[in-house]
Design an enzyme around this catalytic site. Structure first.
Site, PDB file in Angstrom:
ATOM      1  CB  ALA A   1     -11.473  -0.396   3.431  1.00 38.28           C
ATOM      2  CG  HIS A   2      -7.399  -0.439   0.478  1.00 34.42           C
ATOM      3  ND1 HIS A   2      -6.275  -1.069  -0.076  1.00 34.42           N
ATOM      4  CD2 HIS A   2      -8.429  -0.513  -0.117  1.00 34.42           C
ATOM      5  CE1 HIS A   2      -7.001  -1.869  -0.800  1.00 34.42           C
ATOM      6  NE2 HIS A   2      -8.381  -1.656  -0.756  1.00 34.42           N
ATOM      7  CG  ASN A   3      -7.227   3.852  -2.452  1.00 37.06           C
ATOM      8  OD1 ASN A   3      -6.786   2.700  -2.309  1.00 37.06           O
ATOM      9  ND2 ASN A   3      -6.458   4.968  -2.554  1.00 37.06           N
TER      10      ASN A   3
ATOM     11  CD  GLN B   1      -2.946  -1.412   0.122  1.00 38.41           C
ATOM     12  OE1 GLN B   1      -3.728  -0.840   0.030  1.00 38.41           O
ATOM     13  NE2 GLN B   1      -2.512  -2.292  -0.727  1.00 38.41           N
TER      14      GLN B   1
END
EC number: 2.3.1.191
Length: 341
Positions: free
Chosen positions: A240-242, A199
């Protein structure tokens, strides 16, 4: 109890409120209607508790004009008692007293920058390239990773972890146990097993954001995870990511937001809501508790999906019938076709 003391006149001036009573009367805490004593300020924000005004022993009462005549003591008359109570709560919160300096047990890298009026508590670790802004306070055991930047007047309670490359704006408050900037859940399948997708993005958090305890906000895979200004996030939330959360939105406890979801501005997400990834939610959207959001929302409004609580025997019957819906739909279609024929 707070060590602060304020007169009726001082509180009226702070709120720009109408004052009735002894201008020099002093209170030192805020308390509920039923238990407030002569040394306390109380408030009425819900008319269903109006009867309690007659027996309340509060030294000062904060209330709206339409209830003012029902309390005979010192009072502050305002348009929105609940909002004014919120504003006064800061005055009486003695825990907000600021410190300065670096505790001897803290570890601060020589290449980190710490403002002269910031405070770094016991056993904190500040890595190289980190920047701690003016007036910012770090409780015991906080970790600030390399090149992470904290704005002015932030408050991190004990044992908050900020991984490398995280950015906080001004006046960000984070409660204990929260982790910001950990890896998003990214893996590519292969014949040999899962291959980790490292990431490479970060997390950017705006101004005046509050984040509860034991919440996790993952760093982006390539772009950053973004929390805009004025967002409030409860305990035990996973982002979560993004993900992007728009300004002024509120996220209640135990919510899960999957990767790359975009939440609009001024949205409210009640407890236990699950939001699918890669969808967009319109501004001013409101989800009731337990809602499972599987697709995007283009029009603002209130949405719900979880069935309400039922007596267990009724719930069991309905659960069985739910499993039979497809069968009944086919039967109805067959009957409709037979009628047409």
């Amino acid at each position: 109890m707070s060590n602060c003391k304020f007169t009726l006149a001082q509180l009226a001036d702070h709120l720009d409120a109408q004052m009735v009573g002894d201008a020099n009367y002093t209170v030192e805490c805020i308390a509920p209607l039923e238990s407030a004593g002569k040394n306390a300020l109380s408030f009425l924000a819900n008319s269903k508790y109006e009867k309690a005004l007659a027996t309340s022993q509060a030294g000062i009462m904060l209330l709206a004009q339409d209830s003012a005549e029902k309390f005979n003591g010192n009072k502050l008359i305002v348009k929105n008692p609940y909002l004014c109570y919120a504003k006064l709560s800061e005055l009486f919160n003695f825990r907000l007293a600021k410190k300065q300096g670096v505790h001897p047990s803290a570890t601060v890298d020589a290449d980190a920058t710490v403002a002269a009026d910031a405070y770094i508590g016991p056993n904190c670790v500040i890595e190289a390239g980190a920047v701690i802004g003016g007036g910012t306070q770090l409780g015991a055991g906080c970790f600030v990773g390399a090149d992470t930047k904290l704005g002015n007047n932030c408050l991190l309670h004990a044992n908050v972890t900020l991984y490398a490359g995280v950015e906080l704006g001004n006046k960000v408050l984070i409660h204990s146990g929260t982790v910001i900037g950990s890896d998003g859940f990214g893996f590519a399948p292969s014949a040999e097993g899962w291959v980790k997708i490292h990431q490479l993005g970060g997390v950017v958090i705006g101004n005046n954001v509050e984040i509860g305890s034991n919440t996790s906000i993952d760093r982006g895979a390539l772009d950053d995870t973004i929390i805009e200004d004025g967002v409030i996030i409860d305990n035990l939330v996973h982002i979560a990511h993004n993900v992007k959360i728009g300004a002024g939105s509120a996220i209640a406890g135990c919510v899960g937001i999957a990767g790359s979801a975009v939440i609009g501005k001024n949205c409210t997400v009640a407890g236990m809501v699950a939001i699918n990834g890669h969808i967009t939610i319109a501004d001013n959207t409101h989800f009731h508790g337990g809602t499972i959001v599987t697709k995007g929302v283009k029009e603002s409004g209130a949405y719900a999906s979880a069935p309400p609580m039922q007596e267990v025997s009724k719930w069991r019957r309905n659960a069985v019938r739910y499993g039979q819906l497809d069968e009944w739909v086919e039967k109805i279609k067959a009957l409709q076709k037979a009628q047409k024929d």
